[in-house]
Design a protein around this motif. Structure first.
Motif, PDB file in Angstrom:
ATOM      1  N   ILE A  27       0.851  -1.207   0.000  1.00 22.29           N
ATOM      2  CA  ILE A  27       0.000   0.000   0.000  1.00 22.29           C
ATOM      3  C   ILE A  27       0.879   1.247   0.000  1.00 22.29           C
ATOM      4  N   ILE A  28       1.966   1.190   0.795  1.00 21.50           N
ATOM      5  CA  ILE A  28       2.862   2.351   0.823  1.00 21.50           C
ATOM      6  C   ILE A  28       3.483   2.536  -0.566  1.00 21.50           C
ATOM      7  N   ALA A  29       3.840   1.390  -1.189  1.00 22.83           N
ATOM      8  CA  ALA A  29       4.550   1.484  -2.465  1.00 22.83           C
ATOM      9  C   ALA A  29       3.652   1.916  -3.616  1.00 22.83           C
ATOM     10  N   VAL A  30       2.426   1.382  -3.681  1.00 25.50           N
ATOM     11  CA  VAL A  30       1.630   1.646  -4.895  1.00 25.50           C
ATOM     12  C   VAL A  30       0.354   2.441  -4.631  1.00 25.50           C
ATOM     13  N   GLY A  31       0.089   2.750  -3.414  1.00 24.27           N
ATOM     14  CA  GLY A  31      -1.157   3.469  -3.127  1.00 24.27           C
ATOM     15  C   GLY A  31      -2.260   2.479  -2.832  1.00 24.27           C
ATOM     16  N   PRO A  32      -3.176   2.843  -1.942  1.00 31.45           N
ATOM     17  CA  PRO A  32      -4.152   1.886  -1.441  1.00 31.45           C
ATOM     18  C   PRO A  32      -5.245   1.528  -2.433  1.00 31.45           C
ATOM     19  N   SER A  33      -5.572   2.426  -3.363  1.00 28.79           N
ATOM     20  CA  SER A  33      -6.798   2.192  -4.119  1.00 28.79           C
ATOM     21  C   SER A  33      -6.752   0.929  -4.965  1.00 28.79           C
ATOM     22  N   GLU A  34      -5.631   0.697  -5.699  1.00 33.15           N
ATOM     23  CA  GLU A  34      -5.547  -0.493  -6.551  1.00 33.15           C
ATOM     24  C   GLU A  34      -5.662  -1.753  -5.719  1.00 33.15           C
ATOM     25  N   LEU A  35      -4.900  -1.774  -4.596  1.00 34.75           N
ATOM     26  CA  LEU A  35      -4.902  -2.996  -3.791  1.00 34.75           C
ATOM     27  C   LEU A  35      -6.264  -3.270  -3.185  1.00 34.75           C
ATOM     28  N   LEU A  36      -6.910  -2.203  -2.710  1.00 38.83           N
ATOM     29  CA  LEU A  36      -8.233  -2.398  -2.098  1.00 38.83           C
ATOM     30  C   LEU A  36      -9.210  -2.903  -3.154  1.00 38.83           C
ATOM     31  N   ARG A  37      -9.086  -2.323  -4.351  1.00 31.63           N
ATOM     32  CA  ARG A  37      -9.968  -2.731  -5.435  1.00 31.63           C
ATOM     33  C   ARG A  37      -9.761  -4.220  -5.766  1.00 31.63           C
ATOM     34  N   ILE A  38      -8.493  -4.632  -5.850  1.00 36.50           N
ATOM     35  CA  ILE A  38      -8.214  -6.034  -6.187  1.00 36.50           C
ATOM     36  C   ILE A  38      -8.654  -6.942  -5.045  1.00 36.50           C
ATOM     37  N   GLY A  39      -8.290  -6.542  -3.819  1.00 41.51           N
ATOM     38  CA  GLY A  39      -8.641  -7.363  -2.655  1.00 41.51           C
ATOM     39  C   GLY A  39     -10.141  -7.549  -2.505  1.00 41.51           C
ATOM     40  N   ALA A  40     -10.906  -6.569  -3.024  1.00 35.73           N
ATOM     41  CA  ALA A  40     -12.365  -6.643  -2.853  1.00 35.73           C
ATOM     42  C   ALA A  40     -13.048  -7.516  -3.905  1.00 35.73           C
ATOM     43  N   ILE A  41     -12.290  -7.970  -4.909  1.00 35.51           N
ATOM     44  CA  ILE A  41     -12.929  -8.806  -5.946  1.00 35.51           C
ATOM     45  C   ILE A  41     -13.296 -10.148  -5.322  1.00 35.51           C
ATOM     46  N   ASP A  42     -14.557 -10.515  -5.548  1.00 31.91           N
ATOM     47  CA  ASP A  42     -15.068 -11.726  -4.917  1.00 31.91           C
ATOM     48  C   ASP A  42     -14.721 -12.938  -5.802  1.00 31.91           C
ATOM     49  N   VAL A  43     -13.741 -13.747  -5.372  1.00 32.79           N
ATOM     50  CA  VAL A  43     -13.379 -14.928  -6.170  1.00 32.79           C
ATOM     51  C   VAL A  43     -13.467 -16.197  -5.310  1.00 32.79           C
ATOM     52  N   ASP A  44     -13.671 -17.341  -5.983  1.00 32.95           N
ATOM     53  CA  ASP A  44     -13.683 -18.609  -5.252  1.00 32.95           C
ATOM     54  C   ASP A  44     -12.263 -19.100  -4.989  1.00 32.95           C
ATOM     55  N   GLY A  45     -11.333 -18.709  -5.854  1.00 35.90           N
ATOM     56  CA  GLY A  45      -9.921 -19.007  -5.599  1.00 35.90           C
ATOM     57  C   GLY A  45      -9.399 -17.980  -4.603  1.00 35.90           C
ATOM     58  N   HIS A  46      -8.156 -17.535  -4.774  1.00 35.42           N
ATOM     59  CA  HIS A  46      -7.671 -16.504  -3.850  1.00 35.42           C
ATOM     60  C   HIS A  46      -6.585 -15.648  -4.489  1.00 35.42           C
ATOM     61  N   PHE A  47      -6.474 -14.433  -3.945  1.00 36.01           N
ATOM     62  CA  PHE A  47      -5.373 -13.552  -4.338  1.00 36.01           C
ATOM     63  C   PHE A  47      -4.250 -13.733  -3.341  1.00 36.01           C
ATOM     64  N   THR A  48      -3.014 -13.562  -3.806  1.00 37.53           N
ATOM     65  CA  THR A  48      -1.918 -13.520  -2.847  1.00 37.53           C
ATOM     66  C   THR A  48      -1.094 -12.258  -3.101  1.00 37.53           C
ATOM     67  N   GLU A 102       7.832  -6.781 -10.188  1.00 33.73           N
ATOM     68  CA  GLU A 102       6.841  -7.628  -9.517  1.00 33.73           C
ATOM     69  C   GLU A 102       5.444  -7.038  -9.680  1.00 33.73           C
ATOM     70  N   PRO A 103       4.440  -7.914  -9.849  1.00 33.74           N
ATOM     71  CA  PRO A 103       3.069  -7.400 -10.003  1.00 33.74           C
ATOM     72  C   PRO A 103       2.498  -6.976  -8.651  1.00 33.74           C
ATOM     73  N   LEU A 104       1.294  -6.400  -8.691  1.00 36.15           N
ATOM     74  CA  LEU A 104       0.607  -6.017  -7.445  1.00 36.15           C
ATOM     75  C   LEU A 104       0.130  -7.247  -6.686  1.00 36.15           C
ATOM     76  N   ALA A 105      -0.330  -8.234  -7.453  1.00 35.46           N
ATOM     77  CA  ALA A 105      -0.940  -9.402  -6.819  1.00 35.46           C
ATOM     78  C   ALA A 105      -0.904 -10.579  -7.782  1.00 35.46           C
ATOM     79  N   VAL A 106      -1.127 -11.755  -7.218  1.00 40.04           N
ATOM     80  CA  VAL A 106      -1.242 -12.970  -8.031  1.00 40.04           C
ATOM     81  C   VAL A 106      -2.605 -13.581  -7.724  1.00 40.04           C
ATOM     82  N   LEU A 107      -3.329 -13.927  -8.786  1.00 41.86           N
ATOM     83  CA  LEU A 107      -4.614 -14.614  -8.577  1.00 41.86           C
ATOM     84  C   LEU A 107      -4.432 -16.109  -8.831  1.00 41.86           C
ATOM     85  N   HIS A 108      -4.877 -16.912  -7.880  1.00 37.55           N
ATOM     86  CA  HIS A 108      -4.966 -18.368  -8.087  1.00 37.55           C
ATOM     87  C   HIS A 108      -6.447 -18.651  -8.324  1.00 37.55           C
TER      88      HIS A 108
END
Ligand code: FAD
Length: 520
Positions: free
Chosen positions: A20-41, A62-68
């Protein structure tokens, strides 16, 4: 909460805060809020692991997140968010990360979709024996597809030399091996796909339905959609393989024989035709050639005259155990027409599955000597038949000298087995060769084995082709400017660009290929 859970929770929280410090909270919050049956890491080790690949040439950001993901719908939800955001962000599928130049990466603002990690919910391969096809998840590895189909006595028809590659990854390129002359590349053996486009739509496509998307995605370098399911055509699986290698000192005779073999169709033909250039017998140069064992009666060195370049033709005949009495005779008849060095016949016989999985054995050998996880400045070229002899003189006998630093494959294919409507690009001749320079760079050793030397040699090879007007096309292409991509696609470029505008208008997908400008 156990102590382990507490510490993983703290690590995860720390990782998210750092991001969050590195990239700003909005992108991460947006990604974290996506409702998936797998998971983000968001774990640093997961982000680091998807930012390098088999090439090990340089680490991508490195990307912001990885989706499984657990399903196509998970992938669609992520892409819809990326597509619908005021600032769109990149999303790249990662198969097994066996690219060379960061093609499956996204850069620092993106999300990598790990297709090959089996997740709760991702479907197992489903074989339909009556219909002779298998339905597989896009991230399935070919080795697992093979295991499953063999349970029904069936197997896909067209292969790659190495099976630890993902279905979606090879179908985004072409998928070729010694069967391609007859069956075409893997992309010619697909019946149907489910694809999540760059707009987040899940679309079923085939020869009958959404045909444009179907052909565009095959060989499409991930530009138009993420393949979440593929229906692959099957054939009855052979049980055994007679595997033969013979040597040539004349390039002309070698290629004449290869071209003769790929012109044969019907029952009486070999099932696989490849070949390679032999410069010397070291492990790094010949790791794919474990076949030449001490049990073979002929040593290559006894055939090689004054250390000159030799060429090895590699052919196989598949058979069923009930045909073991007739296979010798069949092979003998087929080989009568060939003009190899008579004392240079190397033969072995093995199970079909062991033949298909042969490169994995070589991988284990290299791993045991710490020679697998090294930089791989690989260069794969399609060379038109009319210029292959000039390529031999200029490259094998010229630029390479007598040092190769890895196997060099060379084998011809028939263009009429490639569907013109696919996005894959081949030279403009009925027969063309794959030349694969599969080199490994070493940190210590001779100058000629170092990364910079090999990269420079690749550059010189491309420059030589350009100056000699040999119209090669890169396979598993890597270009750095749009001008080069336009030249690569030639008369397919307009179609490719218009497909991009239709299916991924915000340029979200597979940005690691660097074909189009980043998301807008
Ligand atoms: P990745 O490298 O992870 O991805 C490749 C590209 O495809 C990326 O742009 C990615 O975004 C995209 N992609 C991945 N999955 C999907 C999906 N589901 N939907 C849409 N796009 C996707 N190739 C041959 O043809 N024949 C061979 O014999 C052969 N042998 C090889 C041997 C070795 C040891 C290695 C390392 C590679 C070999 N390859 C061969 C190359 C291989 O086909 C490519 O590396 C290919 O990219 C597949 O690797 P992957 O599944 O790891 O895909």
């Amino acid at each position: 909460m156990t102590r382990e859970m507490t510490s993983s929770f703290l690590i995860m929280t720390f990782a998210i805060c750092t991001l969050i410090i590195a990239v700003g909270p909005s992108e991460l919050l947006r990604i974290g809020a996506i409702d998936v049956d797998g998971h983000f890491t968001f774990k640093p080790s997961d982000l680091a692991s998807v930012s390098s690949d088999f090439g090990m040439l340089k680490s991508a950001e490195e990307p912001l997140a990885v989706l499984h993901p657990s399903s196509a719908e998970d992938v669609a939800r992520l892409i819809r968010t990326a597509y619908g955001s005021a600032t769109a962000f990149p999303v790249s599928a990662r198969g097994h990360g066996h690219s060379i130049n960061g093609q499956a990466s996204t850069g620092r603002n993106g999300v990598v979709v790990e297709m090959s990690h089996r997740n709760k919910g991702t479907p197992e391969p489903l074989v339909e024996p009556e219909e002779m096809y298998v339905d597989v998840w896009g991230g399935e590895l070919w080795v697992d597809v093979l295991k499953k189909t063999l349970e029904h006595g069936l197997a896909p028809k067209s292969w790659t030399d190495y099976l630890y590659l993902s279905v979606g990854g090879t179908l985004s390129n072409a998928g070729i091996s010694g069967q391609a002359f007859h069956h075409g590349p893997q992309i010619s053996n697909v019946l149907e796909l489910d694809v999540v486009t760059g707009r987040g739509d899940v679309i079923r496509c085939s020869e009958e339905e959404n045909t444009r998307l179907f052909h565009g995605v095959l060989g499409g370098l991930g530009q138009f959609g993420i393949i979440t399911r593929a229906r692959i055509s099957l054939e009855p699986a052979p049980q055994r393989v007679r595997w033969i290698r013979v040597l040539y000192s004349s390039f002309e005779v070698f290629t004449e024989d290869q071209e003769y073999l790929i012109s044969m169709h019907g029952q009486s033909k070999f099932d696989y035709v490849e070949g390679f250039v032999i410069v010397d017998e070291g492990l790094v140069n010949n790791w794919r050639s474990s076949f030449f064992s001490p049990r073979n009666p002929v040593k290559i060195s006894s055939v090689s005259s004054n250390g000159s370049v030799l060429y090895c033709l590699e052919i196989t005949k598949n058979y069923h155990e009930s045909e073991s009495d007739t296979v010798d005779q069949e092979v003998e008849i087929l080989m009568k027409r060939l003009n190899f060095i008579p004392t240079s016949v190397f033969t072995t016989d093995l199970q079909y599955v062991d033949f298909l999985d042969r490169v994995h054995k070589a991988e284990l050998k290299l791993r045991s000597k710490n020679l697998w996880e090294v930089p791989h400045p690989w260069l794969n070229l399609f060379v038109p038949k009319s210029r292959i002899s000039d390529f031999d003189k200029g490259v094998f006998k010229g630029i390479l000298g007598n040092k190769t630093s890895g196997p060099i494959l060379i084998y011809p294919m028939n263009k009429d087995k490639w569907d013109k409507r696919s996005s894959a690009v081949t030279p403009d001749e009925e027969v063309f060769y794959l030349v694969a320079l599969l080199r490994s760079a070493l940190t210590h050793g001779e100058e000629t084995q170092k990364l910079e030397y090999l990269k420079d040699q690749n550059r010189r090879i491309l420059e030589f082709c350009d100056e000699a007007k040999i119209s090669v096309k890169q396979y598993l292409p890597h270009h750095t400017t749009q001008e080069e991509w336009v030249a690569h696609y030639g008369d397919k470029w307009d179609q490719f660009r218009s497909m991009k505008a239709e299916f991924d208008p915000r340029h979200i997908l597979a940005t690691g290929q660097r074909i189009f400008q980043n998301p807008s």
